[in-house]
Design a protein around this motif. Sequence first.
Motif, PDB file in Angstrom:
ATOM      1  N   ALA A 109       0.796  -1.104  -0.004  1.00 53.93           N
ATOM      2  CA  ALA A 109       0.108   0.010  -0.122  1.00 53.93           C
ATOM      3  C   ALA A 109       0.865   1.363   0.087  1.00 53.93           C
ATOM      4  CB  ALA A 109      -0.881  -0.192   1.289  1.00 53.93           C
ATOM      5  N   VAL A 110       1.914   1.439   0.678  1.00 50.12           N
ATOM      6  CA  VAL A 110       2.802   2.433   0.985  1.00 50.12           C
ATOM      7  C   VAL A 110       3.567   2.666  -0.495  1.00 50.12           C
ATOM      8  CG1 VAL A 110       4.850   3.505   1.876  1.00 50.12           C
ATOM      9  CG2 VAL A 110       3.171   2.330   3.354  1.00 50.12           C
ATOM     10  N   GLY A 111       3.964   1.283  -1.135  1.00 51.67           N
ATOM     11  CA  GLY A 111       4.798   1.590  -2.337  1.00 51.67           C
ATOM     12  C   GLY A 111       3.680   2.403  -3.483  1.00 51.67           C
ATOM     13  N   VAL A 112       2.437   1.921  -3.459  1.00 51.58           N
ATOM     14  CA  VAL A 112       1.453   2.331  -4.380  1.00 51.58           C
ATOM     15  C   VAL A 112       1.102   3.955  -4.363  1.00 51.58           C
ATOM     16  CG1 VAL A 112      -1.017   2.108  -5.066  1.00 51.58           C
ATOM     17  CG2 VAL A 112       0.412  -0.018  -4.951  1.00 51.58           C
ATOM     18  N   LEU A 113       1.023   4.151  -2.798  1.00 52.06           N
ATOM     19  CA  LEU A 113       0.799   5.753  -2.618  1.00 52.06           C
ATOM     20  C   LEU A 113       2.278   6.340  -3.154  1.00 52.06           C
ATOM     21  CD1 LEU A 113      -0.834   5.320   0.738  1.00 52.06           C
ATOM     22  CD2 LEU A 113      -1.963   6.024  -1.362  1.00 52.06           C
ATOM     23  N   VAL A 114       3.273   5.834  -2.902  1.00 53.11           N
ATOM     24  CA  VAL A 114       4.646   6.715  -3.296  1.00 53.11           C
ATOM     25  C   VAL A 114       4.665   6.906  -5.083  1.00 53.11           C
ATOM     26  CG1 VAL A 114       7.064   6.567  -3.335  1.00 53.11           C
ATOM     27  CG2 VAL A 114       5.815   6.270  -1.241  1.00 53.11           C
ATOM     28  N   CYS A 115       4.055   5.812  -5.463  1.00 57.31           N
ATOM     29  CA  CYS A 115       4.273   5.768  -6.844  1.00 57.31           C
ATOM     30  C   CYS A 115       3.201   6.768  -7.678  1.00 57.31           C
ATOM     31  CB  CYS A 115       4.090   4.460  -7.561  1.00 57.31           C
ATOM     32  SG  CYS A 115       5.397   3.286  -7.169  1.00 57.31           S
ATOM     33  N   CYS A 116       2.122   6.649  -7.101  1.00 57.22           N
ATOM     34  CA  CYS A 116       0.942   7.817  -7.308  1.00 57.22           C
ATOM     35  C   CYS A 116       1.439   9.023  -6.945  1.00 57.22           C
ATOM     36  CB  CYS A 116      -0.396   7.266  -6.501  1.00 57.22           C
ATOM     37  SG  CYS A 116      -1.189   5.784  -7.215  1.00 57.22           S
ATOM     38  N   ALA A 117       1.881   9.326  -6.062  1.00 55.81           N
ATOM     39  CA  ALA A 117       2.574  10.687  -5.504  1.00 55.81           C
ATOM     40  C   ALA A 117       3.557  11.139  -6.485  1.00 55.81           C
ATOM     41  CB  ALA A 117       2.836  10.788  -4.044  1.00 55.81           C
ATOM     42  N   GLN A 118       4.457  10.154  -6.755  1.00 59.06           N
ATOM     43  CA  GLN A 118       5.630  10.631  -7.715  1.00 59.06           C
ATOM     44  C   GLN A 118       5.265  10.972  -9.177  1.00 59.06           C
ATOM     45  OE1 GLN A 118       8.781  10.919  -6.901  1.00 59.06           O
ATOM     46  NE2 GLN A 118       9.576  11.347  -9.175  1.00 59.06           N
TER      47      GLN A 118
ATOM     48  N   THR B  13       3.250  14.268  -8.918  1.00 61.90           N
ATOM     49  CA  THR B  13       4.128  15.592  -8.869  1.00 61.90           C
ATOM     50  C   THR B  13       4.992  15.765 -10.075  1.00 61.90           C
ATOM     51  OG1 THR B  13       4.627  14.989  -6.463  1.00 61.90           O
ATOM     52  CG2 THR B  13       6.054  16.253  -7.461  1.00 61.90           C
ATOM     53  N   GLU B  14       5.296  14.701 -11.087  1.00 53.96           N
ATOM     54  CA  GLU B  14       5.896  14.837 -11.935  1.00 53.96           C
ATOM     55  C   GLU B  14       4.953  15.613 -13.091  1.00 53.96           C
ATOM     56  OE1 GLU B  14       7.399  11.370 -13.427  1.00 53.96           O
ATOM     57  OE2 GLU B  14       9.076  11.395 -12.044  1.00 53.96           O
ATOM     58  N   ASN B  15       3.334  15.308 -13.140  1.00 49.82           N
ATOM     59  CA  ASN B  15       2.701  15.901 -13.942  1.00 49.82           C
ATOM     60  C   ASN B  15       2.514  17.267 -13.792  1.00 49.82           C
ATOM     61  OD1 ASN B  15       2.233  13.567 -15.572  1.00 49.82           O
ATOM     62  ND2 ASN B  15       0.328  13.003 -14.482  1.00 49.82           N
TER      63      ASN B  15
END
Length: 98
Positions: free
Chosen positions: A29-38, A41-43
């Motif tokens: 769950a933390v990995g998925v949240l970090v990927c979504c946030a990254q 942020t890039e967008n």
Amino acid sequence: MKNYLGLLIADAKEFLCSETNRVFIAVIAVGVLVCCAQYRTENILRSVQNINAQNHKELLAEVKTNRNKINFRYFNLTRSLEDIHKVKIDTKNGRIEK
């Protein structure tokens, strides 16, 4: 349908009883949240850079057009300095000629 939902909940409870399984789910769950946030942020950064580039181009174009509209002959201070020091001041290019 009710039985299948009850079985699904019972299986989930049984799966989460093990501490290893809970940690595994938390890490995923933390990995998925970090990927979504990254990704978000890039967008956002990409869109801000595009906006800044467009504004920069528009601002430079406006400065160039306004610079050509200014009539540099009407600076009275420059005229008086030219008369006092007997030099020619080019206010457009910033040069002083004797």
